[in-house]
Design a protein around this motif. Sequence first.
Motif, PDB file in Angstrom:
ATOM      1  N   ALA A  48     -38.145  14.092 -31.281  1.00 34.40           N
ATOM      2  CA  ALA A  48     -37.137  14.076 -30.210  1.00 34.40           C
ATOM      3  C   ALA A  48     -36.195  12.891 -30.378  1.00 34.40           C
ATOM      4  CB  ALA A  48     -37.817  14.035 -28.842  1.00 34.40           C
ATOM      5  N   LEU A  52     -32.571  14.696 -31.190  1.00 35.43           N
ATOM      6  CA  LEU A  52     -31.604  14.807 -30.087  1.00 35.43           C
ATOM      7  C   LEU A  52     -30.311  14.036 -30.346  1.00 35.43           C
ATOM      8  CD1 LEU A  52     -34.015  14.907 -27.030  1.00 35.43           C
ATOM      9  CD2 LEU A  52     -32.741  16.792 -28.082  1.00 35.43           C
ATOM     10  N   SER A  55     -28.445  15.793 -33.148  1.00 34.85           N
ATOM     11  CA  SER A  55     -27.876  17.073 -32.732  1.00 34.85           C
ATOM     12  C   SER A  55     -26.573  16.880 -31.965  1.00 34.85           C
ATOM     13  CB  SER A  55     -28.873  17.847 -31.852  1.00 34.85           C
ATOM     14  OG  SER A  55     -29.974  18.258 -32.608  1.00 34.85           O
ATOM     15  N   SER A 119     -31.951  19.001 -37.073  1.00 33.36           N
ATOM     16  CA  SER A 119     -30.877  18.726 -36.115  1.00 33.36           C
ATOM     17  C   SER A 119     -29.517  19.215 -36.582  1.00 33.36           C
ATOM     18  CB  SER A 119     -30.824  17.235 -35.793  1.00 33.36           C
ATOM     19  OG  SER A 119     -30.612  16.504 -36.974  1.00 33.36           O
ATOM     20  N   LEU A 123     -31.338  23.949 -35.957  1.00 34.75           N
ATOM     21  CA  LEU A 123     -31.180  24.120 -34.504  1.00 34.75           C
ATOM     22  C   LEU A 123     -29.736  24.497 -34.183  1.00 34.75           C
ATOM     23  CD1 LEU A 123     -33.261  21.111 -33.170  1.00 34.75           C
ATOM     24  CD2 LEU A 123     -33.697  23.522 -32.692  1.00 34.75           C
ATOM     25  N   PRO A 126     -26.080  21.923 -29.525  1.00 39.39           N
ATOM     26  CA  PRO A 126     -26.544  21.609 -28.162  1.00 39.39           C
ATOM     27  C   PRO A 126     -25.640  22.200 -27.069  1.00 39.39           C
ATOM     28  CG  PRO A 126     -26.507  19.636 -29.505  1.00 39.39           C
ATOM     29  CD  PRO A 126     -25.851  20.719 -30.303  1.00 39.39           C
ATOM     30  N   LEU A 135     -35.350  24.478 -29.155  1.00 41.76           N
ATOM     31  CA  LEU A 135     -36.007  23.176 -29.165  1.00 41.76           C
ATOM     32  C   LEU A 135     -37.440  23.288 -28.635  1.00 41.76           C
ATOM     33  CD1 LEU A 135     -35.343  20.256 -29.953  1.00 41.76           C
ATOM     34  CD2 LEU A 135     -34.661  19.863 -27.585  1.00 41.76           C
TER      35      LEU A 135
END
Length: 191
Positions: A48, A52, A55, A119, A123, A126, A135
């Motif tokens: 994470a 995060l 991303s 990332s 994925l 976001p 996620l």
Amino acid sequence: MITLAFVSGALALLLAPGPTNTLMGLAGAQGGLSRVIRLIPAELAGYATAILPLSFLGAALLQAIPGFGLVLKGAAAIWIAVLAIKLWRSLSTGGKGKEISARRVFITTCLNPKALVFSLVLLPSPQTEGFVPHLALFAVMVIGVALVWGGLGVMTQISAAGTKRLMILQRVASAWLMFVSVSLLVNISLG
């Protein structure tokens, strides 16, 4: 919608030998699945912490600062080499090796080069509504893979020869981590 491409790509990358998986396997060999289960939150927090920000900001940072990716790869290569040396030395001093700590799993996972791929490639963005479900599924896959690698480590301890197998596993893990570190450094120098 969760895509088959995401699941297969993420699982293939998560299952591949790497620094975090090596530590989870060793943790399983040292302390069983209960030890691995206690380390899973550190692995999830590490992913994470890396995924995060990358991303949300990674693509822009890579465009604005072209050397950013090289710095991340360099830091990962150095950390992995340090892990390999510490693991090798812990056996050279006659011990069974230092217990795998949550801190070590967290830092290793933060610097794991796989996080860049998750990332920036696997994925979804976001800004899309698919980001959170992907996620969440990624987190479930991380847990499953940690248990698989930890289980492989536990299997090395079956029978009376378990201690000797643990020492061999730690030597192999140390050599593998050094190989990963050197590979990253070679990749940086060629890239």
